[in-house]
Structure formats: C-alpha cells, structure tokens
Design a protein around this motif. Structure first.
Motif, PDB file in Angstrom:
ATOM      1  N   ALA A  42      26.876  12.393  -8.325  1.00  0.00           N
ATOM      2  CA  ALA A  42      27.617  12.261  -7.063  1.00  0.00           C
ATOM      3  C   ALA A  42      29.049  11.769  -7.287  1.00  0.00           C
ATOM      4  N   THR A  52      30.501  12.938  -2.252  1.00  0.00           N
ATOM      5  CA  THR A  52      29.174  13.563  -2.294  1.00  0.00           C
ATOM      6  C   THR A  52      28.128  12.549  -1.886  1.00  0.00           C
ATOM      7  N   ARG A  53      27.281  12.959  -0.924  1.00  0.00           N
ATOM      8  CA  ARG A  53      26.163  12.105  -0.516  1.00  0.00           C
ATOM      9  C   ARG A  53      24.861  12.826  -0.894  1.00  0.00           C
ATOM     10  N   ILE A  54      24.118  12.248  -1.816  1.00  0.00           N
ATOM     11  CA  ILE A  54      22.845  12.829  -2.239  1.00  0.00           C
ATOM     12  C   ILE A  54      21.817  12.613  -1.128  1.00  0.00           C
ATOM     13  N   GLU A  55      21.140  13.674  -0.713  1.00  0.00           N
ATOM     14  CA  GLU A  55      20.128  13.548   0.330  1.00  0.00           C
ATOM     15  C   GLU A  55      18.717  13.646  -0.237  1.00  0.00           C
ATOM     16  N   TRP A  57      16.817  14.240  -4.384  1.00  0.00           N
ATOM     17  CA  TRP A  57      17.125  14.488  -5.797  1.00  0.00           C
ATOM     18  C   TRP A  57      15.884  14.237  -6.637  1.00  0.00           C
ATOM     19  N   TYR A  67      22.387  17.942  -1.347  1.00  0.00           N
ATOM     20  CA  TYR A  67      23.464  16.965  -1.150  1.00  0.00           C
ATOM     21  C   TYR A  67      24.468  17.494  -0.141  1.00  0.00           C
TER      22      TYR A  67
END
Lengths: 160, 160
Positions: A42, A52-55, A57, A67
C-alpha cells in the motif's frame, strides 16, 4: 536516488500482452515481500497523487485481494484473486471495478541478478488488442514509474 | 438423448484463445448450479473413463478450487481461483498441476435463449499460440463432449 531507472514497458506485437521490466537494488525476497505484505504494498503502489487503502488481502495461492486508490473524494477500486504465490513468481487476476467485465491475468517474476539485485518482470494478458492498447494510451506509465520509484526509495531507506 | 449435440470448439486466429459453445435444454440457473455445486460438477466434468474427486471448492468471487481426475492408480490434478462468480458469468483461472507454469484464464457465460434453453459459451485465454494449439491437438474434445453429454443426461434425469 541514482538507482532510479525507467521501467521498460513493451506491447507484444502478436499477443494482447503488456510486459514490463525493471531492475531493483534488492533481493528477490525483498521484492516478493513488497508485493505480498499489504502494508508495504500500500505504501508504494500507484501514482504519487493517490493513496492506497487495502480492503482485503490474502496473498497466498487461492487467496484474493481488493484495494482502493484514493485521492480526496475520488476512489478507484481494484480486485482479483491470487492463482499462484511462489517466492519467484506470482500469478493473479486484476480487474478495475469501474469496468467489471475486464479482466487481466498478471504474472510477476522475481529474477535474482546476483550482487543483491533483482529483475522484476511482469506480464499482463487480456483478451483483446483494443483493450490492451487503450490501457497503454491511458497514461498508466505514470503510476507505474511513480510507484516503482517509491518502492526504490523504500528499499534505500531499509523499509522493505 | 435427442438433445445431445456436439460442442462447437473454435481457435481464434488472432488471439491465443479457445472458444466453445453448446446449447442445453436447461435454464441459466441450472447451468450455473452445475458449474458451482461441487457434487454436481464432479458428476459430469471430464471424460467417461475418469472420475472426479473434489479436493477444495469455494465457488465464490475470490474463492478457489482443486480437483483430481482419477482412473485407477492414475491421477491428474487441476486447480485455480475464482476471479468472479455471477449468475450469468464465471471467470476463473485453470492450471494442470503436471505443467504448473501454465495458466489459462477461463470465462463461462450462461446466455438465456428462452423456452428453458441456455447457451453455454466458454473462452480459455493463454499467453502463447503454441500452448493453445498443443492443447487443441491433445484430444481435449473427447473429455469436453463426454462431459457435456453427462451433464445433458443429468438435466434430462432432473439431477441438476
């Protein structure tokens, strides 16, 4: 910053494929970690103007990812599944959710060059030349090069 | 058995793609179930000489799958991930574990033709014409046609 080089980006004349190549002053293990650890990933992926926002993983064989790339109130979401996660190769699918019918099959190789240097090679395969060429014309190289430049700075700083 | 027709199998001249098409006397919901319910899928997929043992199955977006095709002491394993599972379309990856570097990106569409009939269309995309053509020459149409014939008998028998 003397290590920063442009990414080689090539369109295959016979296949609906984009290939990229870039050498890093890092080990294959470091590049693998930078592509599989969500917090590291990210921090470097995408252009300088986006975060970047990881949603979701799960960077393992059979796992999946999602993401959002964020700039102010604008969000672009991407997602896919991990077909294969090996120390020397990752195979994954990739969709921009704004065009949910489009899918790319992406392969990343981490090639040890010796002396602590590693070549990252990537291949993105889609099912039409039109789609491939539209992506090439989209200005994607800005995000690619800015992202890899961030990754190189993280390597220099010992963050990876 | 009057409903049984050959599958149309076509190699794209410009793309490393195999496309198949076959009409079934079933609804799209039935075909979707036959491709996502592991017990149903195991009963029809593959040639008549093999049986299928599901080893892992999560037919949802971001899930993954693995099965073995078994004939006596011989086993062939296949695996992949589900990129997208929608009522009208499934996108998944496919690898024969005997050739672990080979990957196909497969798309299945279920197209309602009305009157309880549905067209199944599939597309398999790989990254070389040589790999695509070797697969076409492998006799794969036997397993395809025998598998779909089993599926048609299951539909006639009300098993799907």
């Amino acid at each position: 910053m003397d290590r920063i080089t442009e990414t080689v980006i090539e369109a295959d004349p016979r296949l609906p494929v984009i290939r990229m190549s870039r050498d890093f002053a890092a080990t294959a293990e470091q590049l693998f970690r930078a592509h599989t650890d969500p917090e590291l990933f990210a921090r470097w992926v995408g252009p300088d103007t986006m975060t970047t926002r990881i949603e979701h993983w799960d960077a393992s064989t059979g796992g999946s990812w999602r993401y959002a790339s964020v700039r102010g109130d604008t969000e672009y979401r991407f997602r896919g599944c991990f077909h294969d996660v090996r120390p020397d190769r990752i195979v994954q699918t990739f969709t921009f959710e704004g065009e949910p019918d489009g899918v790319a099959l992406e392969t990343l190789w981490f090639e040890d060059l010796g002396d602590g240097r590693t070549r990252l090679r990537t291949q993105s395969l889609v099912d039409s030349f039109e789609g491939r060429d539209a992506w090439l014309r989209s200005g994607m190289e800005v995000g690619v090069n800015e992202g890899y430049a961030k990754l190189e700075r993280m390597i220099v700083d010992g963050a990876v």
